[in-house]
Motif scaffolding. Sequence first.
Motif, PDB file in Angstrom:
ATOM      1  N   LEU A  43       0.850  -1.189   0.000  1.00  0.00           N
ATOM      2  CA  LEU A  43       0.000   0.000   0.000  1.00  0.00           C
ATOM      3  C   LEU A  43       0.881   1.234   0.000  1.00  0.00           C
ATOM      4  CD1 LEU A  43      -2.749   1.436   0.268  1.00  0.00           C
ATOM      5  CD2 LEU A  43      -2.529   1.165   2.757  1.00  0.00           C
ATOM      6  N   LYS A  44       0.801   2.021  -1.073  1.00  0.00           N
ATOM      7  CA  LYS A  44       1.543   3.273  -1.156  1.00  0.00           C
ATOM      8  C   LYS A  44       0.843   4.351  -0.328  1.00  0.00           C
ATOM      9  CE  LYS A  44       4.624   1.754  -4.115  1.00  0.00           C
ATOM     10  NZ  LYS A  44       6.052   1.620  -3.767  1.00  0.00           N
ATOM     11  N   ALA A  45       1.566   5.402  -0.053  1.00  0.00           N
ATOM     12  CA  ALA A  45       1.032   6.465   0.808  1.00  0.00           C
ATOM     13  C   ALA A  45      -0.227   7.089   0.233  1.00  0.00           C
ATOM     14  CB  ALA A  45       2.107   7.543   1.018  1.00  0.00           C
ATOM     15  N   ASP A  46      -0.338   7.141  -1.088  1.00  0.00           N
ATOM     16  CA  ASP A  46      -1.507   7.760  -1.707  1.00  0.00           C
ATOM     17  C   ASP A  46      -2.562   6.732  -2.118  1.00  0.00           C
ATOM     18  OD1 ASP A  46      -0.068   6.574  -3.709  1.00  0.00           O
ATOM     19  OD2 ASP A  46      -0.047   8.312  -5.057  1.00  0.00           O
TER      20      ASP A  46
ATOM     21  N   ASP B  60      -5.574   3.670  -1.633  1.00  0.00           N
ATOM     22  CA  ASP B  60      -6.814   3.509  -0.881  1.00  0.00           C
ATOM     23  C   ASP B  60      -6.638   2.367   0.123  1.00  0.00           C
ATOM     24  OD1 ASP B  60      -9.423   2.734  -0.037  1.00  0.00           O
ATOM     25  OD2 ASP B  60     -10.289   3.683  -1.797  1.00  0.00           O
ATOM     26  N   CYS B  61      -6.586   2.703   1.394  1.00  0.00           N
ATOM     27  CA  CYS B  61      -6.326   1.720   2.445  1.00  0.00           C
ATOM     28  C   CYS B  61      -7.441   0.678   2.542  1.00  0.00           C
ATOM     29  CB  CYS B  61      -6.150   2.433   3.787  1.00  0.00           C
ATOM     30  SG  CYS B  61      -5.747   1.324   5.158  1.00  0.00           S
TER      31      CYS B  61
ATOM     32  N   HIS C  90       3.665  -2.030   3.783  1.00  0.00           N
ATOM     33  CA  HIS C  90       3.842  -0.610   3.472  1.00  0.00           C
ATOM     34  C   HIS C  90       5.239  -0.332   2.926  1.00  0.00           C
ATOM     35  CE1 HIS C  90       0.036   0.629   5.387  1.00  0.00           C
ATOM     36  NE2 HIS C  90       0.292  -0.361   6.222  1.00  0.00           N
ATOM     37  N   THR C  91       6.060  -1.373   2.805  1.00  0.00           N
ATOM     38  CA  THR C  91       7.407  -1.229   2.262  1.00  0.00           C
ATOM     39  C   THR C  91       7.633  -2.287   1.190  1.00  0.00           C
ATOM     40  OG1 THR C  91       8.320  -2.676   3.974  1.00  0.00           O
ATOM     41  CG2 THR C  91       8.314  -0.302   4.415  1.00  0.00           C
TER      42      THR C  91
ATOM     43  N   SER D 107       0.748  -3.613  -6.134  1.00  0.00           N
ATOM     44  CA  SER D 107       0.932  -2.279  -5.573  1.00  0.00           C
ATOM     45  C   SER D 107      -0.369  -1.500  -5.699  1.00  0.00           C
ATOM     46  CB  SER D 107       2.055  -1.547  -6.307  1.00  0.00           C
ATOM     47  OG  SER D 107       2.209  -0.228  -5.810  1.00  0.00           O
TER      48      SER D 107
ATOM     49  N   ASP E 188      -1.834   2.227  -5.393  1.00  0.00           N
ATOM     50  CA  ASP E 188      -1.518   3.641  -5.271  1.00  0.00           C
ATOM     51  C   ASP E 188      -2.713   4.468  -5.740  1.00  0.00           C
ATOM     52  OD1 ASP E 188      -1.475   3.605  -8.071  1.00  0.00           O
ATOM     53  OD2 ASP E 188       0.710   3.447  -8.166  1.00  0.00           O
TER      54      ASP E 188
END
Length: 290
Positions: A9-12, A14-15, A31-32, A41, A43
């Motif tokens: 999950l990238k920072a931008d 949708d969780c 998250h890494t 991925s 994003d």
Amino acid sequence: MNDRIPIVLKADGDCAYAEALAAHLKTTLLHTTPDAPVWLSVDADGLSLTDGDQAMRGDFTKLQKRLQYHNLTHELLVKATKVKGREKLRVIDATAGMGEDSLLLAAAGCEVTLYEQDPVIAALLQDTMRRALEEAALHEIVMRMQLVEGDSIDHLRRLGEAGTGSDAPEDDAGHDCSTLTASAATGNDAAAATSDADEALKRPDVIYLDPMFPERQKSGLVKKKFQLIHYLEAPAENEETLMQAAIAAHPFKIVVKRPAKGPQLAGLKPSYSLDGKAIRYDCYVFPENA
């Protein structure tokens, strides 16, 4: 089945979507960057499959030129799928992959049910369809596409057992087929199974088969997206079973995509073929099923 491919999950991203997808795929949400050959991925642009060097994300907008009427009518697949005297065809794409062929058929007016047995590829395709629905030029076309995550061979066999399919039985507990609509692929419904299974169980006019070609697997000319897909899903080894299941479903026509100089699927001679430079479409017609 590839239920161990992690999701990053990238920072931008949708969780909620990522969490729901991880639960559906029964895999780890990170998250890494993971220590894995490939991973999914999430994003801001949606879902992609990557190995850290190359990435694959479906994008139907790149096909819009081919979807224009004057180009679409020249597509060999569209020509091969036509049935004289029938305008609106019900088509089953039994080997959906990333759905580009089904998009062409839907653009030509067909109602297409897409089957993809690999859950990761199905998730990528579902996300592609969801994003395409947001495009005005593609919305109506994609609404004619219904994605089902599951084994098409099993489904085709049950179609045959049900005769015309008008009174087809519901899936029993032994069948793991989830109907996935692109409109349901929101953050909270990443892998939602919807109803409308009755529609999917009606006998098709045409069944389309595109088993991946084994000879592509080691070719240096393979496109990047196919390199990644081959990691997930090997070229078809059950070609005869797939073909026999399609015949048993009693369609009017079966269309099979083959390499231009490749063997006929399961060694069965087609009624006729349409030849292109790199591929051909073998057409099997069953007038008794009209």
